[in-house]
Design an enzyme around this catalytic site. Structure first.
Site, mmCIF file in Angstrom:
data_model
loop_
_atom_site.group_PDB
_atom_site.id
_atom_site.type_symbol
_atom_site.label_atom_id
_atom_site.label_comp_id
_atom_site.label_asym_id
_atom_site.label_seq_id
_atom_site.Cartn_x
_atom_site.Cartn_y
_atom_site.Cartn_z
ATOM 1 N N GLY A 14 1.027 7.603 20.104
ATOM 2 C CA GLY A 14 0.178 7.717 21.282
ATOM 3 C C GLY A 14 0.428 8.929 22.161
ATOM 4 O O GLY A 14 0.163 8.879 23.358
ATOM 5 N N THR A 15 0.878 10.051 21.566
ATOM 6 C CA THR A 15 1.071 11.235 22.422
ATOM 7 C C THR A 15 -0.272 11.782 22.901
ATOM 8 O O THR A 15 -0.365 12.322 24.011
ATOM 9 C CB THR A 15 1.874 12.354 21.718
ATOM 10 O OG1 THR A 15 1.149 12.821 20.591
ATOM 11 C CG2 THR A 15 3.238 11.870 21.294
ATOM 12 N N HIS A 38 -8.425 15.886 15.324
ATOM 13 C CA HIS A 38 -7.869 16.101 13.982
ATOM 14 C C HIS A 38 -6.922 17.307 14.033
ATOM 15 O O HIS A 38 -7.273 18.338 14.606
ATOM 16 C CB HIS A 38 -8.990 16.330 12.963
ATOM 17 C CG HIS A 38 -8.467 16.496 11.583
ATOM 18 N ND1 HIS A 38 -8.042 15.419 10.822
ATOM 19 C CD2 HIS A 38 -8.229 17.604 10.849
ATOM 20 C CE1 HIS A 38 -7.588 15.864 9.665
ATOM 21 N NE2 HIS A 38 -7.687 17.184 9.656
ATOM 22 N N ASP A 71 -14.241 13.255 9.232
ATOM 23 C CA ASP A 71 -14.032 14.576 9.837
ATOM 24 C C ASP A 71 -15.244 15.498 9.684
ATOM 25 O O ASP A 71 -15.118 16.728 9.743
ATOM 26 C CB ASP A 71 -12.770 15.260 9.261
ATOM 27 C CG ASP A 71 -11.514 14.467 9.548
ATOM 28 O OD1 ASP A 71 -11.414 13.884 10.639
ATOM 29 O OD2 ASP A 71 -10.631 14.413 8.665
HETATM 30 C C1 GAR Z 1 -2.048 13.384 15.809
HETATM 31 O O1 GAR Z 1 -1.478 14.562 15.293
HETATM 32 C C2 GAR Z 1 -3.519 13.312 15.467
HETATM 33 O O2 GAR Z 1 -4.165 14.548 15.512
HETATM 34 C C3 GAR Z 1 -3.468 12.782 14.063
HETATM 35 O O3 GAR Z 1 -2.448 11.797 14.091
HETATM 36 C C4 GAR Z 1 -1.490 12.136 15.098
HETATM 37 C C5 GAR Z 1 -1.326 10.973 16.024
HETATM 38 O O4 GAR Z 1 -0.316 11.199 16.983
HETATM 39 N N1 GAR Z 1 -4.733 12.270 13.632
HETATM 40 C C6 GAR Z 1 -5.195 12.396 12.397
HETATM 41 O O5 GAR Z 1 -4.565 12.890 11.496
HETATM 42 C C7 GAR Z 1 -6.604 11.847 12.194
HETATM 43 N N2 GAR Z 1 -7.109 12.240 10.905
HETATM 44 P P1 GAR Z 1 -0.260 10.405 18.343
HETATM 45 O O6 GAR Z 1 -0.318 8.920 18.027
HETATM 46 O O7 GAR Z 1 1.064 10.803 18.924
HETATM 47 O O8 GAR Z 1 -1.414 10.843 19.208
#
Ligand code: GAR
Length: 204
Positions: A16-17, A114, A155
């Site tokens: 969840g950043t 993405h 995407d």
């Molecule tokens: C992030 O890097 C986001 O861009 C990616 O997953 C991560 C989640 O991090 N999403 C994808 O790859 C979608 N295809 P987070 O939970 O810390 O926000």
């Protein structure tokens, strides 16, 4: 400025950043045309849920395991979106593919982040660290992040914002992922969400 804020449902699966970046943007006034009304996780006990709770935001967990089918899973999510009165849905590290039925219902209302410059390293199977592994394997000198509307093609929806990030000598997928988050994702996601909320608010 719009009088009523556009309510946002944020869908998460992990740390969840990106959700945190939205919460911070809301607190700092960068996100001013919208407000997070609910955070929905498709996994139990994610840290994203803790971040939402710490910020006093309503949280719900909806898992495919408990709902039983893709259809029931999406119906349960829709119910929570309606209950919260959310007009837009932000996929902030939400790693479950949504059906065409769902994406059609919310056309131009679902926003995804993405971690690459679409159309590179995207589509089915490209998520999280896998995206950065692929970028390093191909030897690109720049990668980045993309915020886009979600349609039935993974995407494949209209691009709202992009930001490039340099790949450096000695990068590992983890190091690159962090740089892409810091320099691109956490910057453009709040800005793109504000842009879409402002447009919706102005058309009311
Ligand atoms: C992030 O890097 C986001 O861009 C990616 O997953 C991560 C989640 O991090 N999403 C994808 O790859 C979608 N295809 P987070 O939970 O810390 O926000």
């Amino acid at each position: 400025m719009a009088e009523t804020k556009v309510k946002i449902a944020v869908l998460v699966s992990g740390g969840g950043t990106n959700l945190q970046a939205l919460i911070d943007a809301q607190n700092e006034g960068v996100l001013k045309s919208g407000e997070i009304a609910v955070v929905i996780s498709n996994k139990e006990g994610t840290y994203a849920l803790t971040r939402a709770e710490n910020a006093g935001i309503k949280t719900i967990t909806v898992t495919k395991k408990k709902t039983g089918s893709q259809e029931a899973f999406e119906e349960a999510i829709e119910k929570e979106i309606d209950k919260a009165g959310a007009e837009i849905i932000v996929l902030a590290g939400f790693l479950s593919i949504l059906s065409e039925k769902f994406t059609k219902k919310y056309e131009k209302k679902i926003i995804n982040i993405h971690p690459s410059l679409i159309p590179s390293f995207c589509g089915q199977g490209f998520y999280g660290l896998k995206v950065h592994e692929a970028a390093l394997a191909r030897g690109v000198k720049f990668t980045g992040a993309t915020v886009h509307f979600v349609n039935e093609i993974p995407d494949g929806g209209e691009i709202i914002m992009q930001k490039p990030v340099e790949v450096l000598e000695g990068d590992t997928p983890e190091i690159l992922q962090r740089r892409v988050m810091e320099q691109a994702e956490w910057v453009i996601l709040p800005r793109a969400v504000e842009k879409v909320c402002a447009q919706i608010a102005n058309n009311k």
